[in-house]
Motif scaffolding. Structure first.
Motif, PDB file in Angstrom:
ATOM      1  N   GLU A 122       1.849  11.321   5.683  1.00 24.09           N
ATOM      2  CA  GLU A 122       0.713  11.916   4.985  1.00 24.09           C
ATOM      3  C   GLU A 122      -0.541  11.935   5.865  1.00 24.09           C
ATOM      4  O   GLU A 122      -0.819  10.985   6.599  1.00 24.09           O
ATOM      5  CB  GLU A 122       0.434  11.100   3.721  1.00 24.09           C
ATOM      6  N   ARG A 123      -1.283  13.028   5.766  1.00 18.44           N
ATOM      7  CA  ARG A 123      -2.564  13.127   6.479  1.00 18.44           C
ATOM      8  C   ARG A 123      -3.537  13.895   5.598  1.00 18.44           C
ATOM      9  O   ARG A 123      -3.200  14.955   5.077  1.00 18.44           O
ATOM     10  CB  ARG A 123      -2.382  13.866   7.796  1.00 18.44           C
ATOM     11  N   ARG A 124      -4.701  13.356   5.422  1.00 14.93           N
ATOM     12  CA  ARG A 124      -5.747  14.046   4.659  1.00 14.93           C
ATOM     13  C   ARG A 124      -6.894  14.331   5.614  1.00 14.93           C
ATOM     14  O   ARG A 124      -7.569  13.413   6.067  1.00 14.93           O
ATOM     15  CB  ARG A 124      -6.235  13.180   3.501  1.00 14.93           C
ATOM     16  N   ALA A 125      -7.084  15.596   5.907  1.00 12.09           N
ATOM     17  CA  ALA A 125      -8.095  15.975   6.896  1.00 12.09           C
ATOM     18  C   ALA A 125      -9.308  16.584   6.196  1.00 12.09           C
ATOM     19  O   ALA A 125      -9.158  17.433   5.304  1.00 12.09           O
ATOM     20  CB  ALA A 125      -7.498  16.970   7.878  1.00 12.09           C
ATOM     21  N   HIS A 126     -10.473  16.128   6.583  1.00  8.72           N
ATOM     22  CA  HIS A 126     -11.695  16.797   6.161  1.00  8.72           C
ATOM     23  C   HIS A 126     -12.296  17.421   7.420  1.00  8.72           C
ATOM     24  O   HIS A 126     -12.643  16.717   8.366  1.00  8.72           O
ATOM     25  CB  HIS A 126     -12.686  15.822   5.520  1.00  8.72           C
ATOM     26  N   ILE A 127     -12.410  18.729   7.399  1.00 11.23           N
ATOM     27  CA  ILE A 127     -12.832  19.458   8.593  1.00 11.23           C
ATOM     28  C   ILE A 127     -14.212  20.058   8.356  1.00 11.23           C
ATOM     29  O   ILE A 127     -14.498  20.606   7.279  1.00 11.23           O
ATOM     30  CB  ILE A 127     -11.858  20.627   8.920  1.00 11.23           C
ATOM     31  N   ILE A 172       0.864  -1.194   0.000  1.00 16.77           N
ATOM     32  CA  ILE A 172       0.000   0.000   0.000  1.00 16.77           C
ATOM     33  C   ILE A 172       0.891   1.231   0.000  1.00 16.77           C
ATOM     34  O   ILE A 172       1.654   1.444   0.952  1.00 16.77           O
ATOM     35  CB  ILE A 172      -0.904   0.020   1.251  1.00 16.77           C
ATOM     36  N   VAL A 173       0.838   1.988  -1.061  1.00 12.87           N
ATOM     37  CA  VAL A 173       1.473   3.312  -1.025  1.00 12.87           C
ATOM     38  C   VAL A 173       0.427   4.407  -1.203  1.00 12.87           C
ATOM     39  O   VAL A 173       0.707   5.579  -0.982  1.00 12.87           O
ATOM     40  CB  VAL A 173       2.607   3.471  -2.062  1.00 12.87           C
ATOM     41  N   ASP A 174      -0.781   4.023  -1.591  1.00  8.74           N
ATOM     42  CA  ASP A 174      -1.908   4.961  -1.642  1.00  8.74           C
ATOM     43  C   ASP A 174      -2.795   4.616  -0.453  1.00  8.74           C
ATOM     44  O   ASP A 174      -3.441   3.563  -0.432  1.00  8.74           O
ATOM     45  CB  ASP A 174      -2.659   4.789  -2.964  1.00  8.74           C
ATOM     46  N   ILE A 175      -2.832   5.502   0.539  1.00  6.71           N
ATOM     47  CA  ILE A 175      -3.527   5.128   1.782  1.00  6.71           C
ATOM     48  C   ILE A 175      -5.033   4.998   1.575  1.00  6.71           C
ATOM     49  O   ILE A 175      -5.704   4.309   2.335  1.00  6.71           O
ATOM     50  CB  ILE A 175      -3.195   6.101   2.945  1.00  6.71           C
ATOM     51  N   GLN A 176      -5.558   5.609   0.535  1.00  6.41           N
ATOM     52  CA  GLN A 176      -6.977   5.425   0.204  1.00  6.41           C
ATOM     53  C   GLN A 176      -7.229   3.957  -0.147  1.00  6.41           C
ATOM     54  O   GLN A 176      -8.233   3.363   0.249  1.00  6.41           O
ATOM     55  CB  GLN A 176      -7.345   6.330  -0.974  1.00  6.41           C
ATOM     56  N   LYS A 177      -6.258   3.400  -0.886  1.00  6.73           N
ATOM     57  CA  LYS A 177      -6.366   1.996  -1.279  1.00  6.73           C
ATOM     58  C   LYS A 177      -6.356   1.087  -0.043  1.00  6.73           C
ATOM     59  O   LYS A 177      -7.021   0.050   0.002  1.00  6.73           O
ATOM     60  CB  LYS A 177      -5.175   1.665  -2.186  1.00  6.73           C
ATOM     61  N   GLY A 178      -5.651   1.522   0.972  1.00 11.36           N
ATOM     62  CA  GLY A 178      -5.565   0.733   2.195  1.00 11.36           C
ATOM     63  C   GLY A 178      -6.879   0.633   2.938  1.00 11.36           C
ATOM     64  O   GLY A 178      -7.054  -0.235   3.786  1.00 11.36           O
ATOM     65  N   LEU A 201       6.407   8.535  -4.558  1.00 10.43           N
ATOM     66  CA  LEU A 201       6.465   7.078  -4.665  1.00 10.43           C
ATOM     67  C   LEU A 201       5.770   6.659  -5.944  1.00 10.43           C
ATOM     68  O   LEU A 201       4.748   7.234  -6.331  1.00 10.43           O
ATOM     69  CB  LEU A 201       5.769   6.436  -3.466  1.00 10.43           C
ATOM     70  N   ASP A 202       6.308   5.640  -6.576  1.00 11.09           N
ATOM     71  CA  ASP A 202       5.706   5.127  -7.799  1.00 11.09           C
ATOM     72  C   ASP A 202       4.515   4.229  -7.434  1.00 11.09           C
ATOM     73  O   ASP A 202       4.692   3.237  -6.701  1.00 11.09           O
ATOM     74  CB  ASP A 202       6.754   4.333  -8.590  1.00 11.09           C
ATOM     75  N   ALA A 203       3.336   4.588  -7.929  1.00 13.04           N
ATOM     76  CA  ALA A 203       2.130   3.841  -7.561  1.00 13.04           C
ATOM     77  C   ALA A 203       2.197   2.395  -8.040  1.00 13.04           C
ATOM     78  O   ALA A 203       1.644   1.492  -7.412  1.00 13.04           O
ATOM     79  CB  ALA A 203       0.902   4.536  -8.140  1.00 13.04           C
ATOM     80  N   SER A 255       0.880   1.186   5.949  1.00  7.23           N
ATOM     81  CA  SER A 255       1.317   1.360   4.565  1.00  7.23           C
ATOM     82  C   SER A 255       2.734   0.867   4.376  1.00  7.23           C
ATOM     83  O   SER A 255       3.415   0.491   5.341  1.00  7.23           O
ATOM     84  CB  SER A 255       1.225   2.832   4.147  1.00  7.23           C
ATOM     85  N   ASN A 256       3.160   0.906   3.131  1.00  6.58           N
ATOM     86  CA  ASN A 256       4.540   0.562   2.771  1.00  6.58           C
ATOM     87  C   ASN A 256       5.245   1.789   2.189  1.00  6.58           C
ATOM     88  O   ASN A 256       6.153   1.672   1.386  1.00  6.58           O
ATOM     89  CB  ASN A 256       4.544  -0.586   1.766  1.00  6.58           C
TER      90      ASN A 256
END
Lengths: 228, 794
Positions: free
Chosen positions: B322-327, B142-148, B711-713, B383-384
């Motif tokens: 990485e952090r993706r925040a929805h506020i 997992i390098v795309d945390i959404q995928k995780g 990172l290469d997806a 993740s990796n």
């Protein structure tokens, strides 16, 4: 002075640099095979040993490098960089390895008057060149104000990249004794400081220039700096 | 907490503390290149080692055939993961990974895995590693945390990598595990690759019900690399020592971690020698790398010194994940925030990465608000992507969630963001304290005046050269490490005060600050105190930049006052009338200027011990006593509860201000002005403070305009793990930073000082200014191509 006796003054640091230069061997103390450790009397014998015992390996070469005004006859493997030879063969650790590929300036030395990246230059290509390292600069009284102003202005934090900056600054001042602030920034733009001291170097260098040209800065003159 | 002489908040005359431009104790050694870092050590008969690195984002080594490597002349050994020696050492107590020391599974590209080679040179090590015949099993990554988040995605981390329960081992220490269980017993259990870290205070529904409108926005924080300047390295060798039990280990390079190394190798501390003090930059990255831990093991294996050193690529670890925040904010028509809902998706990184992502929910800028209805729901994904060592930089970098919110409220209501900030900031003592915060008012007003602050709505101002003008501001509290306990010892010996410390020297000039404080209390000059760098000393500088130095400074101050009292008592005793013996003979003592006075009647200043009622009667400090006098003191600075009231106690504040010009045609962003106004409580060493401000601006500029860990997806490998492709600001890039340092004396460190460094680092001040210029949001780093894309021009 032991390795951890580190409360330094300009005088003690210069003396330690001078001692390091004095300890650089003019000739190899031991000629040993880097692969098996066997010792020889001459480089010729070592080369013959390679041909006989390590035919698939490239034999060490011999070269005389002029470093900090001293000719040093050295025997080293031909793939060694100048940075490695300075550290492993001459005991000079002022040129630092940071990026491995000539992107950070920490390993800067002055070669034939120009800043050069010692991690990117084969030592075998340096024969006949005049090489100056930060240790060599530290022992020349003229440059004491430069070192002193770096310390006065904390133009360093962890200090790892600092010698590289100082060598680049010296190379700049050799060619341009009265640089503008922009010229200083331009000259130092190939040196990376990860502690973020970038804004502090110009101030240190500009003040050093004033002191070196006979002015007093914050009450300091060249002679006071020289006296430590 | 004692304030032995009542000198903390009351001292007005400073002769040493606050002085600028006192060169660092080791600065000359550093500048002249004679200071020795770990990678600089060269010892006779030294062998070299290299650790195999994974070329895959996630893979297992099934087998290794080392015969070809071992056949190379000069290769001394190849040690594979299944060798019993890896069971001989314990995990590093500071951030170590539990279980076997070297394993056969790698959790990110570049991770150490499977084998170590030892050879006569680094070049031979590389050659030997190339000659290893390795059978790899590639594993899902997992390098795309959404995928995780996908529940169908295979679990990338077996239970053997998750010792602590909820979502990963918090620094893998027993203390860390206990801390998590105590503080977060309510967190849901981890499922597959996903864990949760939730915290709710107040009544979110009630908060939104009080609101006149809601605002929703995203704040994305990207990976940033720690990039320690000096290649992490160590050299180790073993010797017999007739004075000690068993073998003695000498290790250079694991600076400041002698006790940790001793624990790993089951040795008493006394059997470990580590003389080097130069640690290099740390930036709150406190983990040791494997190259700094493994050399004793390898030196024991080959019976000679072994050096192991990372290359730059091998040292490309993360300091911010990485952090993706929805506020979602509930806001009244006046601009008062009534509810905060933060749903964040966070990268948990490779196993045993730092848990700072989790701690952040307690150490958050939200608690500077009057609003008490705060919900933080953190979804944490394994993740990796990479490894994040124990690192404190994540915390301040993620505090800008509220900076952006305040800006957006101002924009919606057509008000100045500074007014929105003032409206929402709670009082000095608690979230229900309505009083203005004096420190905030001071740093706000000074900032507005210095910036000639005239805020304008987004996209409405052009500079004479046609570029768009944007401005932004943020406030924060000045944090400190008041929760840490410190220890200091001072000794008066031979008429001189000695300050033994193990260092290490990492760049924040802590020892210099402590020496200034001790000198101040003892009436001496900075140079009068002899600093003894000694790896065996109990005192350590490790305290966390200016934040820790101020709290630690209190301890030094108290210790100096204990020493002062003892010296005065000794001086009075030795000056008292009586007799002195010389062999069998006894003589009347010669009177001194202090004869006949008690310790209470004496004082010290200007290098003298004198009679308070008649200062003309004095002896030089160096002759005050013939005794060796020791003082020590340990503990916390007062008001240490500040740390548990993080954000709810606002005694020292800071503001940062930024003006940018954005070229719509090229996407280039120029920082026109960057101002920091910081109430530091009390300046201890001005040059240190100024330099730390430069540092955080450098970090902040880098992460917002340049730095990006790519990172290469498809393969999960790093694409820019070097200093050519991963850009950081140079002398030509960094802005000139204006600094206004205030001293309101209300911090809890020595003399009312408090730290500044951590909280000035930010992830969105420049980004917010770019928005103010253009009207569009650009996720950091705002490189020209991304700015043009956001503007719809590319």
């Amino acid at each position: 002075m032991s390795d951890n006796q580190v409360r330094s003054t300009l005088k003690s640091a210069s003396e330690q640099a001078a001692a390091t230069i004095a300890a650089m061997p003019a000739k190899p103390k031991i000629i040993a095979c880097p692969l098996c450790g066997r010792q020889f009397l001459t480089h010729t014998e070592l080369t013959a040993h390679y041909a006989a015992e390590h035919p698939d390996s490239v034999a060490p070469v011999t070269a005389t490098l002029n470093v900090n005004g001293k000719n040093c006859e050295l025997i080293f493997e031909p793939f060694m960089t100048l940075k490695q030879v300075l550290q492993y063969h001459l005991g000079l650790i002022g040129a630092k390895e940071m990026c491995d590929r000539g992107a950070c300036g920490s390993c800067t030395v002055i070669m034939d008057g120009r800043p050069a990246l010692s991690c990117n230059i084969l030592a075998s290509e340096c024969e006949g060149k005049i090489i100056e390292t930060v240790e060599g600069i530290a022992v020349i009284p003229k440059w004491k104000p430069l070192i002193d102003r770096y310390c006065y202005w904390d133009a360093m934090q962890c200090g790892y990249c600092t010698p590289g900056f100082l060598v680049t600054a010296k190379a700049l001042l050799d060619h341009n004794p009265n640089p503008t602030e922009h010229e200083i920034k331009e000259a130092l733009s190939g040196n990376i400081c990860i502690c973020g001291t970038q804004p502090r170097h110009s101030q240190a260098i500009l003040e050093a220039v004033l002191i070196m040209s006979g002015h007093a800065v914050h009450g300091y003159t060249a002679s006071e700096v020289d006296n430590g | 907490m004692a304030d032995l002489l009542g000198a903390n908040g009351t001292r007005e005359d400073f002769r040493v503390v606050g002085k600028p431009n006192i060169p660092g104790l080791t600065s000359y050694a550093l500048a002249t290149g004679v200071a020795k870092f770990g990678a600089d050590f060269v010892v006779p008969s030294m062998a070299f080692a290299k650790i195999l690195r994974s070329p895959y984002a996630h893979a297992r080594v099934l087998s290794i055939d080392a015969s070809a490597a071992l056949a190379i002349t000069g290769v001394l050994d190849v040690v594979t993961w299944d060798d019993p020696i890896f069971k001989e050492i314990s995990p590093n107590p500071i951030g170590g990974v539990a279980g076997d020391y070297l394993r056969n599974e790698a959790h990110h590209e570049g991770a150490e895995v499977g084998a170590v080679v030892i050879a006569e040179s680094e070049g031979l090590c590389d050659e030997a590693i190339s000659a290893l015949k390795i059978e790899w099993e590639e594993l899902p990554f997992i390098v795309d945390i959404q995928k995780g988040l996908d529940p169908e995605f295979p679990t990338i981390r077996g239970p053997e990598w998750d010792e602590s329960g909820t979502y990963g081992p918090p620094m893998t220490t027993a203390d860390g595990i206990a801390w998590m269980a105590t503080h977060y017993p309510e967190d849901p259990r981890k499922q597959g690759n996903v864990g949760w870290s939730n915290k709710t205070e107040g009544d979110l529904d009630a908060g939104f019900a009080q609101a006149d409108f809601t605002l929703e926005y995203d704040v994305n924080l990207h990976d940033v690399v720690s990039l320690l300047p000096n290649p992490q390295a160590s050299v180790a060798w073993w010797t017999d020592n007739m004075y000690k039990t068993g073998k003695t280990l000498r290790i250079e390079g694991a600076v400041g971690r002698r006790s940790a190394i001793a624990t790993m190798y089951g040795l008493p501390d006394d059997n470990v020698i580590q003389e080097g003090v130069f640690q290099g930059g740390k930036y709150c990255d406190w983990g040791l790398r494997m190259v700094q831990e493994i050399t004793p093991l390898l030196a024991r294996r080959v019976g000679r010194p072994v050096r192991c050193c990372n290359t730059r690529e091998e040292n490309f670890d993360m300091c911010v994940n990485e952090r993706r925040a929805h506020i979602k904010l509930g806001v009244t028509r006046d601009g008062l925030i009534t509810a905060v809902q933060d749903n964040s998706l966070l990268d948990h990184g490779a196993p045993s990465s730092s848990e700072m992502t989790v701690y952040d929910r307690d150490w958050n800028g939200y608690y500077t608000l009057k609003c008490e209805n705060i919900s933080q729901l953190y979804t944490v994904v394994d993740s990796n992507r990479g490894f994040m060592h124990t690192c404190g930089q994540f915390v301040p970098y993620s505090w800008d969630m509220i900076t952006v919110g305040i800006y957006l409220i101002a924009e919606k209501l057509g008000k100045d963001p500074t007014d929105i900030a003032r409206l929402n900031l709670h009082g000095p003592d608690s979230q229900r304290d309505d009083r203005a915060v004096p420190s905030f008012e001071a740093v706000l007003e000074n900032g507005k005046e210095a910036m000639n602050w005239d805020w304008h709505p987004a996209g409405t101002k052009r500079l004479p050269d046609g570029r768009l003008h944007g401005a932004s501001f943020r406030y924060q509290m000045c944090p400190r490490h008041a929760f840490l306990s410190y220890f200091t010892k001072l000794e008066y010996r031979g008429g001189v005060v000695h300050f033994p410390t193990q260092g290490p020297i990492a760049g924040w000039f802590g020892t210099e600050c402590f020496t200034m404080i001790a000198a101040e209390e003892l009436g001496l000059n900075f140079d009068d105190i002899v600093v003894d760098y000694d790896y065996r000393a109990e005192h350590t500088d490790e305290a966390g930049g200016s934040d820790g130095v101020t709290g630690h400074g209190w301890i030094v101050k108290e210790c100096a006052n204990i020493l002062k009292r003892k010296i005065l008592e000794s001086a009075a005793k030795e000056a008292a009338p009586g007799t002195t013996r010389f062999g069998p003979m006894e003589f009347p003592k010669a009177p001194t200027p202090l004869t006949g006075y008690t310790a209470d009647e004496l004082d010290m200043a200007d290098g003298k011990v004198f009679v308070k009622s008649d200062p003309s009667k004095f002896v030089p400090f160096s002759q005050a006593s013939s005794e060796t006098i020791t003082a020590d003191y340990g503990g916390n600075s007062p008001k240490s509860a500040w740390a548990t009231q993080f954000g709810r106690k606002l005694d020292t504040m800071n503001t940062s201000w930024c003006e940018v010009a954005v070229d719509e045609d090229t996407g280039e962003v120029e920082i026109l002005k960057y101002l920091v106004v910081a109430d530091v409580g009390k300046v201890i060493r001005r040059t240190s403070l100024e330099s730390q401000i430069d540092q955080v601006v450098f970090f902040s500029q880098g992460c917002q305009l340049m730095e990006e860990y790519v990172l290469d997806a498809e393969t999960g490998v790093k694409l820019n793990g070097n200093m050519l492709d991963y850009r950081r600001p140079t002398t030509l890039d960094v802005p000139s930073v204006s600094k206004d340092i205030l001293e309101l004396r209300s911090g809890d460190g020595a003399y009312g000082a408090s730290g500044i460094a951590h909280n000035l680092a930010n992830s969105h001040l420049i980004i917010t200014a770019i928005h103010n210029a253009t009207g569009v949001w650009v996720d950091p780093p705002a490189t020209p191509d991304k700015v043009l894309k956001a503007l719809g021009k590319w």
